[in-house]
Design a protein around this motif. Structure first.
Motif, PDB file in Angstrom:
ATOM      1  N   THR A 172     101.622  33.166  80.973  1.00 48.23           N
ATOM      2  CA  THR A 172     101.215  34.561  81.065  1.00 48.23           C
ATOM      3  C   THR A 172      99.695  34.662  80.979  1.00 48.23           C
ATOM      4  O   THR A 172      99.016  33.729  80.556  1.00 48.23           O
ATOM      5  CB  THR A 172     101.831  35.398  79.935  1.00 48.23           C
ATOM      6  OG1 THR A 172     101.373  34.890  78.677  1.00 48.23           O
ATOM      7  CG2 THR A 172     103.349  35.327  79.978  1.00 48.23           C
ATOM      8  N   GLY A 173      99.206  35.818  81.385  1.00 43.76           N
ATOM      9  CA  GLY A 173      97.765  36.010  81.309  1.00 43.76           C
ATOM     10  C   GLY A 173      97.389  37.472  81.323  1.00 43.76           C
ATOM     11  O   GLY A 173      98.100  38.306  81.900  1.00 43.76           O
ATOM     12  N   THR A 174      96.283  37.781  80.672  1.00 44.68           N
ATOM     13  CA  THR A 174      95.683  39.109  80.747  1.00 44.68           C
ATOM     14  C   THR A 174      94.246  38.935  81.208  1.00 44.68           C
ATOM     15  O   THR A 174      93.459  38.215  80.583  1.00 44.68           O
ATOM     16  CB  THR A 174      95.709  39.817  79.384  1.00 44.68           C
ATOM     17  OG1 THR A 174      97.064  40.004  78.975  1.00 44.68           O
ATOM     18  CG2 THR A 174      95.032  41.180  79.476  1.00 44.68           C
ATOM     19  N   SER A 217      98.478  29.779  79.620  1.00 39.57           N
ATOM     20  CA  SER A 217      98.411  31.161  79.176  1.00 39.57           C
ATOM     21  C   SER A 217      97.014  31.456  78.637  1.00 39.57           C
ATOM     22  O   SER A 217      96.421  30.632  77.941  1.00 39.57           O
ATOM     23  CB  SER A 217      99.463  31.428  78.105  1.00 39.57           C
ATOM     24  OG  SER A 217      99.363  30.481  77.053  1.00 39.57           O
ATOM     25  N   LYS A 251      93.445  32.255  87.318  1.00 36.59           N
ATOM     26  CA  LYS A 251      94.475  32.135  86.272  1.00 36.59           C
ATOM     27  C   LYS A 251      95.671  31.470  86.920  1.00 36.59           C
ATOM     28  O   LYS A 251      96.359  32.070  87.741  1.00 36.59           O
ATOM     29  CB  LYS A 251      94.825  33.519  85.711  1.00 36.59           C
ATOM     30  CG  LYS A 251      96.151  33.573  84.927  1.00 36.59           C
ATOM     31  CD  LYS A 251      96.127  32.677  83.701  1.00 36.59           C
ATOM     32  CE  LYS A 251      97.545  32.548  83.132  1.00 36.59           C
ATOM     33  NZ  LYS A 251      98.398  31.634  83.931  1.00 36.59           N
ATOM     34  N   THR A 282      95.442  34.942  90.887  1.00 34.85           N
ATOM     35  CA  THR A 282      96.393  35.114  89.788  1.00 34.85           C
ATOM     36  C   THR A 282      97.686  34.374  90.077  1.00 34.85           C
ATOM     37  O   THR A 282      98.206  34.396  91.184  1.00 34.85           O
ATOM     38  CB  THR A 282      96.712  36.603  89.550  1.00 34.85           C
ATOM     39  OG1 THR A 282      97.319  37.167  90.726  1.00 34.85           O
ATOM     40  CG2 THR A 282      95.461  37.378  89.196  1.00 34.85           C
ATOM     41  N   LEU A 304     102.839  40.599  88.813  1.00 39.24           N
ATOM     42  CA  LEU A 304     101.458  41.038  88.702  1.00 39.24           C
ATOM     43  C   LEU A 304     101.452  42.535  88.420  1.00 39.24           C
ATOM     44  O   LEU A 304     102.006  43.329  89.186  1.00 39.24           O
ATOM     45  CB  LEU A 304     100.684  40.751  89.984  1.00 39.24           C
ATOM     46  CG  LEU A 304      99.263  41.342  90.054  1.00 39.24           C
ATOM     47  CD1 LEU A 304      98.372  40.730  88.970  1.00 39.24           C
ATOM     48  CD2 LEU A 304      98.658  41.134  91.438  1.00 39.24           C
ATOM     49  N   THR A 340     103.919  36.415  84.161  1.00 38.51           N
ATOM     50  CA  THR A 340     103.447  37.800  84.116  1.00 38.51           C
ATOM     51  C   THR A 340     101.937  37.773  83.927  1.00 38.51           C
ATOM     52  O   THR A 340     101.431  37.150  82.995  1.00 38.51           O
ATOM     53  CB  THR A 340     104.082  38.592  82.953  1.00 38.51           C
ATOM     54  OG1 THR A 340     105.509  38.538  83.061  1.00 38.51           O
ATOM     55  CG2 THR A 340     103.638  40.051  83.004  1.00 38.51           C
ATOM     56  N   VAL A 341     101.232  38.442  84.812  1.00 42.41           N
ATOM     57  CA  VAL A 341      99.786  38.555  84.704  1.00 42.41           C
ATOM     58  C   VAL A 341      99.422  40.035  84.694  1.00 42.41           C
ATOM     59  O   VAL A 341      99.811  40.791  85.587  1.00 42.41           O
ATOM     60  CB  VAL A 341      99.064  37.847  85.861  1.00 42.41           C
ATOM     61  CG1 VAL A 341      97.557  38.066  85.764  1.00 42.41           C
ATOM     62  CG2 VAL A 341      99.375  36.354  85.852  1.00 42.41           C
ATOM     63  N   MET A 361      96.428  42.623  84.952  1.00 44.04           N
ATOM     64  CA  MET A 361      95.079  42.665  85.512  1.00 44.04           C
ATOM     65  C   MET A 361      94.569  44.099  85.413  1.00 44.04           C
ATOM     66  O   MET A 361      94.999  44.983  86.153  1.00 44.04           O
ATOM     67  CB  MET A 361      95.109  42.183  86.958  1.00 44.04           C
ATOM     68  CG  MET A 361      93.763  42.073  87.611  1.00 44.04           C
ATOM     69  SD  MET A 361      93.934  41.327  89.257  1.00 44.04           S
ATOM     70  CE  MET A 361      92.346  41.776  89.963  1.00 44.04           C
ATOM     71  N   GLY A 364     101.299  33.299  87.498  1.00 43.37           N
ATOM     72  CA  GLY A 364     101.893  33.262  86.173  1.00 43.37           C
ATOM     73  C   GLY A 364     103.182  34.034  86.140  1.00 43.37           C
ATOM     74  O   GLY A 364     103.481  34.835  87.036  1.00 43.37           O
TER      75      GLY A 364
END
Length: 734
Positions: A338-340, A308, A332, A365, A401, A369-370, A372, A367
């Motif tokens: 997760t990632g932002t 994350s 990512k 990407t 995504l 939830t990502v 972007m 994850g």
């Protein structure tokens, strides 16, 4: 030994007593100072009781060479309020320590073994040229290690230091943080938080010629990960150079580490995998870093996070793999994390000898939830081998995504050029709220695709086809060419938008709660409209990583009526009319106009000319596709006769009589009239009144300059007498 003398003699202890000096206060280091060398100061502090805060002021320009790889081993520890500080004192070059001769694979110049509250500020370290092999060379410039499984280092700061090692030794780390002791590389089995590293700050250092310049690894069990690691504002260059994988900055098994404001560049001579930054740590923040000019014969990834992470405001450019491998700007990874990813600028990625469809990827990407948001990705590949493909974004479909306000601009001219590629044909994980993105892949063709799935069958060449495929997603997204100030990755204006040219990106995004910054400016997207934008737009976020003061080109799609006279209201329909500064009919300005909305203007026709309608805004000039016809006002110059009775014909001379709809003498309509020409009318006088003559046309009303005199018909109302002889007088009344 201890001796006691009495009248009966002298008693001597069987063992020796050791005096331990207590240190506190400020000491100086250098020629003629309290301590002549840093090594002597370290030896003293290791052997002493820490009685309070200790500061060693090392004279600027001081140099020394350590006698052994243990000369810089610090076993002492500070405590709260009693820190140990080594710092540069005075004006001039940083003090410099040159390495001694190493004896194995665990050699370092400065090694902190489980110490707390220790700072090195402005103390340079460097390898010596006489250490020519991996045994004699230093593995570490500064090492932060543990003294045992229950004693990690805490509250350590390394800042303002220059470090030069020898990257020919693939184990070199200029700054090295790890879960072992100085004497053994075996990972410690941590069972208590006392054994973790805490609050380590690596700040404002310059590192070169180390194989992996900054490296941090904690315990493998997450509950015992190191905490509070900050790596910021460091300059890292000239690293790797062989086949062993390395990163400019690597952080592993750290809890919520922060990697920010670092400049990582110039990795050359590498043949293995290379990263700019690499994080295998949960909740990493990777922010405002610059990753430039990395080259390897292996894979090259600018920023890679496999847990994350928040990845924001980074610039990644000029990455090249010379082998048959892949290059990626930002990755990512981690299917369950997760990632932002927001406000990043990525471009100029190359793999000229690769043959895979994912040879070049701006962003990858993966994850649960990502998010972007507001990224700018620019690709311009010109070469590859058979099977080569480039993708601004390659999205793994294993998780959601959410993608908004991004520029995916693929200007490549070789291979299959794609704006967006997904790892499967499924669109289920492409979130419904994804919208307001720019997708560009060149002129639509079988090799220029807005969208592609991994099967290379479910493809869309045009944005319209892509929108049809997506249903309710990306319906406000756009596709167009973009003018950048610079596409040179080393330029400060890299991928910033050229405001001298109208841009479809201006105010084309959507406000995203919590994303108030752009690539450089804090809070710039907090509130709209933005009064600070002098070109008058700023009514919504711009698409891409950089907010800019731009405008969009206006267009005129229609206007009504198409013919009109002075004073008439014409409604102009089109796009991007916001802040219009001029409306013209032919070459004549409108008397006045109102911008009703971005798509509508109402304008009052002045005494003007026929021709196209133009609308000028900060974004340019819109011109109507057809001409407006101006109807000029009629005028009466003369008429004859000036007096007449009912039934008489009057010739009226003047201008612009075409399509006259009324002729009046005084206030009475003519019995009939004929428009002989635009300059002449013949009208039959009715039973009317005297007064000015008026002629009404679509252009207005013309009024004669003098009055017409109506001669009414005579009437007899009575006479008397009603009978009379010759010569009698008759009175006639009428």
């Amino acid at each position: 030994v201890i001796t006691v003398i009495t009248p009966g003699g002298t008693a001597t202890s069987g063992s020796s007593f050791t005096f331990i000096k207590t240190l506190n206060g400020t000491y100086t280091v250098g020629a003629g100072k309290t301590y002549s060398t840093i090594a002597a100061a370290i030896s003293e502090v290791n052997a002493s009781i820490i009685g309070g805060a200790i500061t060693f002021n090392v004279t600027a320009g001081h140099t020394e060479t350590f006698a052994s790889p243990t000369a810089g081993l610090i076993t002492a520890t500070g405590v709260v309020g009693s820190s140990i500080v080594f710092r540069k004192s005075g004006v001039g070059a940083n003090p410099k320590i040159t390495a001694g001769t190493g004896t194995g694979s665990l050699d370092g110049i400065i090694i902190i073994a489980g110490g707390d509250y220790i700072t090195f500020d402005g103390i340079d370290v460097q390898e010596t040229a006489s250490n020519t092999n991996s045994t004699t060379q230093m593995e570490w410039g500064y090492a932060i290690l543990k003294s045992s499984a229950t004693d990690g280092a805490k509250n350590i700061t390394i800042k303002n230091c220059n470090m030069i090692l020898n990257k020919a030794n693939t184990s070199t780390r200029a700054i090295y943080i790890n879960n072992h002791t100085p004497s053994s590389a075996a990972n410690l089995a941590i069972t208590n938080t006392s054994g973790i590293h805490e609050n380590i700050l690596i700040q404002n250092n310059t590192v070169s010629n180390a194989y992996e310049p900054i490296h941090a690894t904690g315990h493998t069990t997450e509950v015992f990960f190191d905490v509070g690691l900050i790596i910021e504002n460091n300059t890292v260059s000239d690293y790797n150079g062989s086949s062993v994988t390395s990163a400019g900055i690597a952080v592993n098994n750290q809890a919520s580490p922060i990697v920010q404001l670092n400049n990582i560049s110039n990795c050359t001579g590498a043949t293995g995998q290379v990263y700019g930054t690499y994080s295998n740590s949960p909740n990493s923040t990777i922010s405002r870093n610059i990753v430039l000019n990395l080259v390897s014969a292996g894979s090259v990834h600018g920023i890679n996070a496999i847990s994350s992470a928040v990845i924001e405001k980074n610039k990644v450019a000029n990455l090249t793999t010379t082998g048959n491998y892949d290059v990626a700007g930002i990755r990512k990874q981690g299917a369950t994390t997760t990632g932002t990813i927001s406000n990043n600028i990525v471009g100029n990625l190359y793999a000229p000898n690769a043959n895979a469809q994912n040879a070049v990827v701006g962003m990858y990407t993966q994850g649960s939830t990502v998010f972007m948001y507001h990224n700018t990705i620019y690709l311009n590949c010109t070469s590859g081998t058979a099977g080569f493909g480039s993708n601004c974004l390659y999205a793994n479909t294993s998780g959601q995504l959410i993608m908004r306000n991004n520029i995916l601009y693929n200007a490549s001219t070789y291979g299959v050029v794609k704006a967006l590629r997904r790892s499967s044909t499924s669109l289920t994980s492409y979130h419904d709220s994804s919208n307001n993105n720019l997708f560009y892949a060149g002129i639509p063709s079988a090799n220029n695709l807005i969208y592609s799935s991994n099967d290379n069958v479910h493809n869309d060449q045009t944005l319209a086809a892509f929108k049809t495929r997506l249903g309710n997603r990306d319906q406000n997204s756009i596709s167009d060419t973009v003018s950048f100030i610079s596409t040179d990755g080393n330029n400060a204006s890299f991928l910033k938008i050229n405001t001298a040219i109208s841009s479809i990106l201006e105010s084309a995004g959507q406000k995203i709660i919590g994303v108030d910054d752009d690539f450089t400016i804090i809070g710039v997207r907090a509130t709209y409209p933005q009064s600070s934008q002098i070109r008058g737009w700023g009514i919504a976020p711009d698409i891409g990583a950089v907010e800019f003061d731009g405008a969009r080109t206006p267009t005129i799609t229609s206007f009504t009526p198409s013919t009109a006279a002075s004073g008439a209201t014409v409604t102009i329909t089109g796009t991007n009319f916001t802040n219009a500064s001029s409306v013209k009919f032919g070459s004549t300005n409108a008397t006045s106009y109102t911008v009703v909305s971005a798509t509508s203007i109402t304008a009052i026709v002045a005494s003007g000319t026929s021709g196209v309608i133009t609308v000028i805004t900060p974004g340019g000039t819109a011109t109507s596709g057809s001409s407006f016809t101006f109807i000029p006002a009629p005028t009466i110059t003369s008429f004859t006769p000036s007096t007449a009775a009912s039934g008489a014909t009057i010739t009226i001379t003047g201008n612009n009589f075409t399509n006259a709809s009324s002729v009046k003498f005084g206030g009475t309509n003519a019995t009939s009239y004929t428009v002989v020409s635009a300059t002449s009318i013949t009208a039959i006088v009715a039973s009317g009144t005297s007064g000015v003559i008026t002629v009404i046309t679509p252009g207005g009303t013309a009024t004669s300059g003098s009055s017409f005199t109506f001669i009414p018909a005579p009437t007899i109302t009575s006479f008397t007498p009603s009978t009379a002889a010759s010569g009698a007088t008759i009175t006639i009344t009428g």
